[in-house]
Design a protein around this motif. Structure first.
Motif, PDB file in Angstrom:
ATOM      1  N   GLY A 186      -2.752   1.958  -5.661  1.00 47.12           N
ATOM      2  CA  GLY A 186      -2.067   2.581  -6.777  1.00 47.12           C
ATOM      3  C   GLY A 186      -2.563   3.975  -7.052  1.00 47.12           C
ATOM      4  O   GLY A 186      -3.500   4.465  -6.413  1.00 47.12           O
ATOM      5  N   LEU A 187      -1.929   4.605  -8.031  1.00 50.10           N
ATOM      6  CA  LEU A 187      -2.200   5.987  -8.396  1.00 50.10           C
ATOM      7  C   LEU A 187      -2.378   6.073  -9.906  1.00 50.10           C
ATOM      8  O   LEU A 187      -1.612   5.457 -10.648  1.00 50.10           O
ATOM      9  N   CYS A 188      -3.377   6.827 -10.362  1.00 51.56           N
ATOM     10  CA  CYS A 188      -3.689   6.913 -11.789  1.00 51.56           C
ATOM     11  C   CYS A 188      -4.007   8.355 -12.176  1.00 51.56           C
ATOM     12  O   CYS A 188      -4.370   9.166 -11.334  1.00 51.56           O
ATOM     13  N   ILE A 189      -3.917   8.607 -13.494  1.00 54.84           N
ATOM     14  CA  ILE A 189      -4.439   9.857 -14.040  1.00 54.84           C
ATOM     15  C   ILE A 189      -5.936   9.614 -14.211  1.00 54.84           C
ATOM     16  O   ILE A 189      -6.339   8.615 -14.786  1.00 54.84           O
ATOM     17  N   GLY A 190      -6.741  10.519 -13.705  1.00 58.38           N
ATOM     18  CA  GLY A 190      -8.183  10.351 -13.811  1.00 58.38           C
ATOM     19  C   GLY A 190      -8.756  11.171 -14.949  1.00 58.38           C
ATOM     20  O   GLY A 190      -8.165  12.154 -15.394  1.00 58.38           O
ATOM     21  N   LYS A 244      13.946  -0.323  -2.826  1.00 61.27           N
ATOM     22  CA  LYS A 244      14.731  -0.280  -1.588  1.00 61.27           C
ATOM     23  C   LYS A 244      13.995  -0.891  -0.399  1.00 61.27           C
ATOM     24  O   LYS A 244      14.542  -0.978   0.700  1.00 61.27           O
ATOM     25  N   GLY A 245      12.732  -1.272  -0.612  1.00 62.48           N
ATOM     26  CA  GLY A 245      11.955  -1.860   0.481  1.00 62.48           C
ATOM     27  C   GLY A 245      11.506  -0.844   1.513  1.00 62.48           C
ATOM     28  O   GLY A 245      11.227  -1.187   2.657  1.00 62.48           O
ATOM     29  N   ASN A 292       0.827  -1.201   0.000  1.00 66.51           N
ATOM     30  CA  ASN A 292       0.000   0.000   0.000  1.00 66.51           C
ATOM     31  C   ASN A 292       0.861   1.251   0.000  1.00 66.51           C
ATOM     32  O   ASN A 292       1.974   1.258   0.513  1.00 66.51           O
ATOM     33  N   ILE A 293       0.291   2.299  -0.569  1.00 64.67           N
ATOM     34  CA  ILE A 293       0.937   3.606  -0.609  1.00 64.67           C
ATOM     35  C   ILE A 293       0.193   4.496   0.375  1.00 64.67           C
ATOM     36  O   ILE A 293      -1.034   4.619   0.292  1.00 64.67           O
ATOM     37  N   GLU A 304       3.006  15.206 -15.680  1.00 65.18           N
ATOM     38  CA  GLU A 304       4.360  15.482 -15.181  1.00 65.18           C
ATOM     39  C   GLU A 304       4.489  15.065 -13.707  1.00 65.18           C
ATOM     40  O   GLU A 304       5.452  14.391 -13.325  1.00 65.18           O
ATOM     41  N   VAL A 305       3.523  15.440 -12.892  1.00 63.48           N
ATOM     42  CA  VAL A 305       3.540  15.078 -11.465  1.00 63.48           C
ATOM     43  C   VAL A 305       3.466  13.564 -11.321  1.00 63.48           C
ATOM     44  O   VAL A 305       4.199  12.957 -10.528  1.00 63.48           O
ATOM     45  N   LYS A 306       2.607  12.942 -12.116  1.00 61.41           N
ATOM     46  CA  LYS A 306       2.451  11.479 -12.052  1.00 61.41           C
ATOM     47  C   LYS A 306       3.773  10.792 -12.366  1.00 61.41           C
ATOM     48  O   LYS A 306       4.186   9.847 -11.673  1.00 61.41           O
ATOM     49  N   LYS A 307       4.501  11.247 -13.372  1.00 59.74           N
ATOM     50  CA  LYS A 307       5.794  10.646 -13.732  1.00 59.74           C
ATOM     51  C   LYS A 307       6.813  10.825 -12.611  1.00 59.74           C
ATOM     52  O   LYS A 307       7.572   9.903 -12.297  1.00 59.74           O
ATOM     53  N   GLU A 308       6.827  11.999 -11.982  1.00 57.05           N
ATOM     54  CA  GLU A 308       7.742  12.250 -10.863  1.00 57.05           C
ATOM     55  C   GLU A 308       7.429  11.303  -9.697  1.00 57.05           C
ATOM     56  O   GLU A 308       8.342  10.735  -9.087  1.00 57.05           O
ATOM     57  N   LEU A 309       6.134  11.146  -9.424  1.00 57.16           N
ATOM     58  CA  LEU A 309       5.730  10.270  -8.323  1.00 57.16           C
ATOM     59  C   LEU A 309       6.034   8.811  -8.645  1.00 57.16           C
ATOM     60  O   LEU A 309       6.415   8.042  -7.756  1.00 57.16           O
ATOM     61  N   ASP A 310       5.872   8.412  -9.906  1.00 59.00           N
ATOM     62  CA  ASP A 310       6.183   7.036 -10.307  1.00 59.00           C
ATOM     63  C   ASP A 310       7.641   6.704 -10.024  1.00 59.00           C
ATOM     64  O   ASP A 310       7.963   5.618  -9.536  1.00 59.00           O
ATOM     65  N   LYS A 311       8.546   7.651 -10.314  1.00 58.17           N
ATOM     66  CA  LYS A 311       9.978   7.445 -10.034  1.00 58.17           C
ATOM     67  C   LYS A 311      10.199   7.253  -8.536  1.00 58.17           C
ATOM     68  O   LYS A 311      10.923   6.359  -8.106  1.00 58.17           O
ATOM     69  N   GLU A 312       9.581   8.135  -7.756  1.00 56.72           N
ATOM     70  CA  GLU A 312       9.725   8.064  -6.300  1.00 56.72           C
ATOM     71  C   GLU A 312       9.184   6.738  -5.765  1.00 56.72           C
ATOM     72  O   GLU A 312       9.823   6.085  -4.921  1.00 56.72           O
ATOM     73  N   ILE A 313       8.033   6.325  -6.261  1.00 60.31           N
ATOM     74  CA  ILE A 313       7.421   5.064  -5.818  1.00 60.31           C
ATOM     75  C   ILE A 313       8.328   3.888  -6.173  1.00 60.31           C
ATOM     76  O   ILE A 313       8.575   3.002  -5.346  1.00 60.31           O
ATOM     77  N   GLU A 314       8.840   3.890  -7.395  1.00 63.27           N
ATOM     78  CA  GLU A 314       9.712   2.795  -7.837  1.00 63.27           C
ATOM     79  C   GLU A 314      10.982   2.715  -6.978  1.00 63.27           C
ATOM     80  O   GLU A 314      11.373   1.631  -6.518  1.00 63.27           O
TER      81      GLU A 314
END
Length: 144
Positions: free
Chosen positions: A19-23, A133-134, A3-4, A118-128
């Motif tokens: 998860g997170l999506c563009i709505g 790293k667990g 979970n996030i 743009e925000v979604k892509k930034e957050l995707d990097k952070e989430i990954e």
């Protein structure tokens, strides 16, 4: 359990989401505010609209200006012709400018579709990065 932890943009919601999506939201079909701005810019009065459309449209025009009525497409077509605007001038073009959880809860809204992406892509990097790293995944949305 992957979970996030999400803190919504408004600060009114804190939740776990899968998860997170563009709505994609429904278009806003009320045009009163935008019409008032154009009328002011072009120095067009309500009486001018009534004269152009006919006295039968007097109440309709007032309701549209006050965002109390969604105008019919023919009405909008006549408006754009009268005011010399593009045919899609009153169309709501920013429909994918919200971020939602996979559960369908809107957690952030941005001015444009591009900014939301743009925000979604930034957050995707952070989430990954955190996932690899667990580390716990905690998201706070930028306000702009």
């Amino acid at each position: 359990m992957n979970n996030i932890l999400i803190f919504s943009q408004s600060g009114n919601e804190t939740m776990f989401a899968k998860g997170l999506c563009i709505g994609k939201r429904q278009p806003n079909l009320l045009i009163g505010e935008k019409l008032k701005e154009v009328m002011e810019e072009q120095n067009v009065s309500t009486d001018t609209l009534i004269t152009h459309f006919g006295n039968n449209y007097k109440d309709t025009i007032k309701r549209v200006l006050n965002d109390e009525e969604i105008p019919k497409p023919k009405f909008v077509e006549k408006l754009t012709n009268l005011l010399n605007l593009s045919s899609d001038y009153f169309a709501d073009k920013e429909l994918e400018n919200v971020l939602i959880t996979t559960e369908g809860i809107v957690v952030a809204k941005y001015e444009t579709n591009d900014r939301a992406l743009e925000v979604k892509k930034e957050l995707d990097k952070e989430i990954e990065e955190k996932y690899i790293k667990g580390l716990p995944i905690v998201i706070k949305f930028p306000t702009e």
